[in-house]
Design a protein around this motif. Structure first.
Motif: not given
Length: 230
Positions: A14-34
């Protein structure tokens, strides 16, 4: 009820799917850490699972035995390894010098749920190994053996190809099933992910919220489709 490992794997997808959709750096950083955190937890769970499996196999061996047990002139083989492919379950038995005996001295008999190996006249002894109650049926006609340097390889052809065997025998599975209640006391592995996503959503602007909502819905639909296909 799904195990903690299965839940973590679903969270990772699910995190991988969200990462593909996220464009904001802050969101991507948080999802990458998770994502890194979940991957570490999955690795730890798999190591614990492998360790418990090794301990289970060790417990089935006769006490204080390192080498095979000799009974009269026949040695009962208790040490072996196994793995699998889409079509075969492979059992590896190490016997020093086995490649030097005549081919007819190495015999394997298969049934749908068992096999027995007999090696005759190896260094003045015979060696036998009997495995009953295989986890799943095998094809007797499609199963075979190969003799390599100091090794006998037994190839059990899966009757149902592309299916995974978590255990070699039904006995191993039943022993493992008894350990499952311990998962009930563990923290829900989805809780950390939910908290991270909730914080990102609450702190984000309207565009960020729309992005997360869209990705969330699509990931749920993808997961539901995947579960149905499985």
């Amino acid at each position: 009820m799904a195990s903690a490992l299965e839940e973590l794997q679903k969270d990772l997808e699910e995190v991988k799917v969200l990462l593909e959709k996220a464009t904001r750096k802050r969101v991507r950083d948080a999802l990458t850490a998770e994502k890194s955190k979940i991957e570490t937890e999955i690795k730890n769970k798999m190591q614990q699972k492998s360790q418990r499996k090794a301990e289970l196999l060790d417990s089935e061996k006769p006490a204080a035995v390192v080498a095979p047990i000799t009974t009269g002139y026949t040695v009962k083989i208790s040490n072996y390894g196994w793995d699998q492919s889409d079509k075969f379950v492979k059992i590896y038995i190490t016997l020093t010098g086995v490649h030097q005996v005549p081919t007819e001295n190495v015999q394997v008999h298969f049934t749908e749920r068992s096999f027995d190996l007999l090696v005759k006249n190896l260094n003045g002894k015979s060696y036998s190994m009997i495995v009953n109650n295989l986890l799943k049926p095998i094809s007797v006609e499609g199963s075979s053996k190969k003799v390599k340097t100091d090794t006998v390889l037994i190839l059990c052809r899966k009757k149902a190809e592309n299916t995974r065997w978590d255990y070699l025998t039904q006995v191993e599975k039943e022993c493992k099933e008894k350990e499952k209640p311990s998962y009930d006391t563990e923290t829900d592995p989805s809780e950390g992910l939910m908290n991270v996503l909730k914080k990102i959503y609450e702190d984000g602007d309207d565009d960020m919220k729309r992005t997360i909502n869209k990705a969330w819905v699509e990931s749920r639909e993808k997961q539901a489709k995947g579960d149905t296909e499985f």
